[in-house]
Every structure is written in structure tokens, then in C-alpha cells.
Write an enzyme that holds these catalytic residues in place. Structure first.
Site, PDB file in Angstrom:
ATOM      1  N   HIS A  15       2.885  -2.612   4.384  1.00 15.73           N
ATOM      2  CA  HIS A  15       3.269  -1.443   4.874  1.00 15.73           C
ATOM      3  C   HIS A  15       3.859  -1.279   6.207  1.00 15.73           C
ATOM      4  CE1 HIS A  15       2.015   3.137   4.132  1.00 15.73           C
ATOM      5  NE2 HIS A  15       2.871   3.084   4.535  1.00 15.73           N
TER       6      HIS A  15
ATOM      7  N   ARG B  95       4.395   5.247  -1.455  1.00 16.58           N
ATOM      8  CA  ARG B  95       2.714   5.127  -1.325  1.00 16.58           C
ATOM      9  C   ARG B  95       2.345   4.393  -2.423  1.00 16.58           C
ATOM     10  NH1 ARG B  95       3.432   6.535   3.161  1.00 16.58           N
ATOM     11  NH2 ARG B  95       2.120   8.563   4.245  1.00 16.58           N
TER      12      ARG B  95
ATOM     13  N   GLU C  76      -4.957  -0.292  -0.873  1.00 17.27           N
ATOM     14  CA  GLU C  76      -4.275  -0.946   0.364  1.00 17.27           C
ATOM     15  C   GLU C  76      -5.121  -1.409   1.436  1.00 17.27           C
ATOM     16  OE1 GLU C  76      -0.902   1.011   3.223  1.00 17.27           O
ATOM     17  OE2 GLU C  76       0.007   0.762   1.254  1.00 17.27           O
TER      18      GLU C  76
END
Length: 321
Positions: A282, A234, A263
Site C-alpha cells: 500500500h 482497496r 491488509e
């Protein structure tokens, strides 16, 4: 026991939630329904269910309401490995078993971590952005000192696929069980002593209040200047500004990030233009792979529920993952 499984969102809940039931959601529901049936369970409406597959991200209060309205639900399955948005709500302390997909997606995520590592060591971003012949001396992964933060499925798989490179691997994890293939398995208190002896630092652990910003300015300064930092967990594990400054100042040699904080990174962020930073969106695991692994997890857990066996991926209320 009988396994009567509901899946949320329904078409109605999905519309109310503001997420149109796109073909992707329909396909996901359809495949999970097949997995439930393959495990010997019955797909039923929420009012008839004793178990629930919860597909609505980031809505703990909506889940809390569903469980309050249906107290007979004794098992909840999440489709994600990370459940940090639900843990602070206290939901996991309710009298039900909560499971997530932790470990299910380890294969492709570990593969991505290896790719980021190799690309950083061989200056792929700098080579790709230089529109001329640009010789850069590559670095080999063979024999390097690799430290992995986290001892779950991703770490175990990464240790396995690193074996041909003859790396000296240390794993730092909360539990004291040794990770097979690693030279050492160390507790979190060993992090600062380990960093100066690290060539590649891979972040692959769950996000909790204790691990948020586990890598900040002090930790980056403790790494040797040739170190590569890779994050496939993360974004909030790493202080983004501290990482950008460490790269700018040459305190580390490169960073490979599949996740960032925030993000996505905003346009114009310094990391986008830094030739020592390789950022992917991601995307360590593909949609097809995630769906297949999730359905296999659901099928096994439905079977285990029927047979009275322990479920896979159980969330520990104390740790929140």
C-alpha cells in the site's frame, strides 16, 4: 466568508486517542497550518472554528461528537481519498460540507498501476525469485485491451499515461460522463460483458457496499486466461481467496496488488509465495507527495471557502465518496 480552521487531533486529542504525536504528525500539522495561512485562513482552536481538518482515521463517533459540540463547523476536510470508514455512520448527511483528498494523489497511484501492469506482463516476480538464468517470454502492453474500474482521478491519469502504448481502453464508472482518451465509458452493468474482452483489469474505484467484492470468483472466471488483474484501490474490492484460487488454477495469468484484504496479508498466505502475484505494501504514493498534494488541496479549499466558490473533493452523501 471568514475561514477559521481547526486541525484535529491536537496534541491532547492525539495522546488520548492513543497515537503518540510523533514528528510525522507534528510535521503534518505544521504543513497544514501553513496551507491554511497561504489560503488566507486563520488557524484557531476548535472552539473558535467554522471549519475542521480531521486527521484521526477510523473514528466517526469521535468526529460526530466534535461536530455535536461545535455546531458552527460548516466544512470538514479529510486527508484521505477513501472515506469508507466514515460513510456508514451517516455523518455525511449532516448539515455541513465534507471534502476528501480524492483525485489529489492520482499521479503517483496511476504510475504505480502502470508499474504493476508491466511487471506482471513481463513476469518480473518469477524472474526475480529464480536464482538462475530463467528465460520467460515477455508480453507487451502495446495494443492490449485495458478495462479500468472507476472513473475518478486515478483512472483519468492512467488513461493519459497509457496513450503511448496504444491500448484499447474501456472505463467502467457510475457516472455517464466520458473519460477523455478512453475508447468507451460504460456503466457498471457492462462489467460482465466487458471482462471476456479484457487483457488488463485495473481496479481504481471507491470502496462502498456496492463495490465490495466487485471482483469475485465469477468475474475472475469471465476473464481470459492471459488476463492480468491490478488493484490500486482497496483490498476489499477483490475476494482474496477467489483471486488466489484463480491464479493457482491458471484462470488468470498474474495479479499486481498494492492493496489486499486483509491488509497486510498474514505471513504464510498463498499469495506471498505465488510467483504470479506481485504485492506492494500500500505504497503507491510517497509520504512527501501525499503531504504536498494534501496541502495544495487544503490551500485551494480555504481560498475557495473565503471566496464563496465550490470546494474541491466534495463527498456525495448518496454514494459515500
Amino acid at each position: 466568508m471568514e475561514a477559521r480552521i481547526a486541525i484535529a487531533p491536537s496534541a491532547e486529542v492525539g495522546q488520548a486517542y492513543g497515537r503518540a504525536n510523533s514528528p510525522d504528525i507534528d510535521h503534518l500539522r505544521s504543513e497544514i497550518e501553513k496551507a491554511v495561512a497561504a489560503g488566507g485562513g486563520a488557524n484557531v482552536p476548535l472552539d473558535e472554528a467554522n471549519s475542521l481538518v480531521w486527521l484521526i482515521p477510523g473514528e466517526p463517533e469521535q468526529l460526530r461528537q466534535a461536530l455535536d459540540d461545535h455546531p458552527g463547523i460548516g466544512w470538514v476536510q479529510f486527508p484521505w481519498a477513501g472515506v469508507e470508514k466514515f460513510a456508514p455512520s451517516g455523518l455525511f448527511r449532516r448539515p455541513a460540507v465534507f471534502t476528501c483528498a480524492k483525485g489529489s494523489f492520482a499521479g503517483q497511484v496511476a504510475e504505480h498501476a502502470l508499474m504493476l501492469t508491466l511487471a506482471c506482463l513481463r513476469s518480473v516476480v518469477r524472474q526475480a525469485r529464480t536464482p538462475r538464468w530463467h528465460a520467460v517470454d515477455p508480453r507487451s502492453l502495446h495494443g492490449l485491451r485495458v478495462t479500468i474500474l472507476g472513473g475518478g482521478g486515478i483512472a483519468a491519469e492512467l488513461v493519459r499515461i497509457l496513450q503511448p502504448f496504444g491500448c484499447r481502453i474501456r472505463v467502467i464508472r457510475r457516472r455517464d460522463e466520458k473519460v477523455e482518451g478512453a475508447e468507451e465509458t460504460l456503466p457498471p452493468t457492462a462489467l460482465h460483458a466487458t471482462l471476456p474482452e479484457t487483457d488488463v483489469l485495473v481496479v481504481a474505484l471507491a470502496l462502498t457496499p456496492e463495490t465490495r467484492h466487485v471482483i469475485g470468483a465469477a468475474e475472475l472466471a469471465a476473464l481470459p486466461p492471459q488476463a492480468v488483474v491490478v488493484n490500486v484501490a482497496r483490498g476489499a474490492h477483490i475476494q482474496t481467496d477467489a483471486l488466489a484460487e484463480a491464479l493457482r488454477a491458471g484462470r488468470i495469468s498474474a495479479a499486481g496488488l498494492d492493496v489486499t484484504d486483509p491488509e497486510p496479508l498474514p505471513e504464510g498466505h498463498p499469495l506471498w509465495n505465488d510467483p504470479r502475484a506481485l504485492i506492494t505494501s500500500h505504497c503507491a504514493d510517497s509520504a512527501e507527495y501525499v503531504l504536498r498534494m494534501l496541502c495544495e488541496r487544503v490551500e485551494r479549499n480555504v481560498h475557495r471557502l473565503r471566496e464563496g466558490l465550490p470546494l474541491e473533493g466534495v463527498i456525495d452523501p448518496a454514494t459515500g465518496y
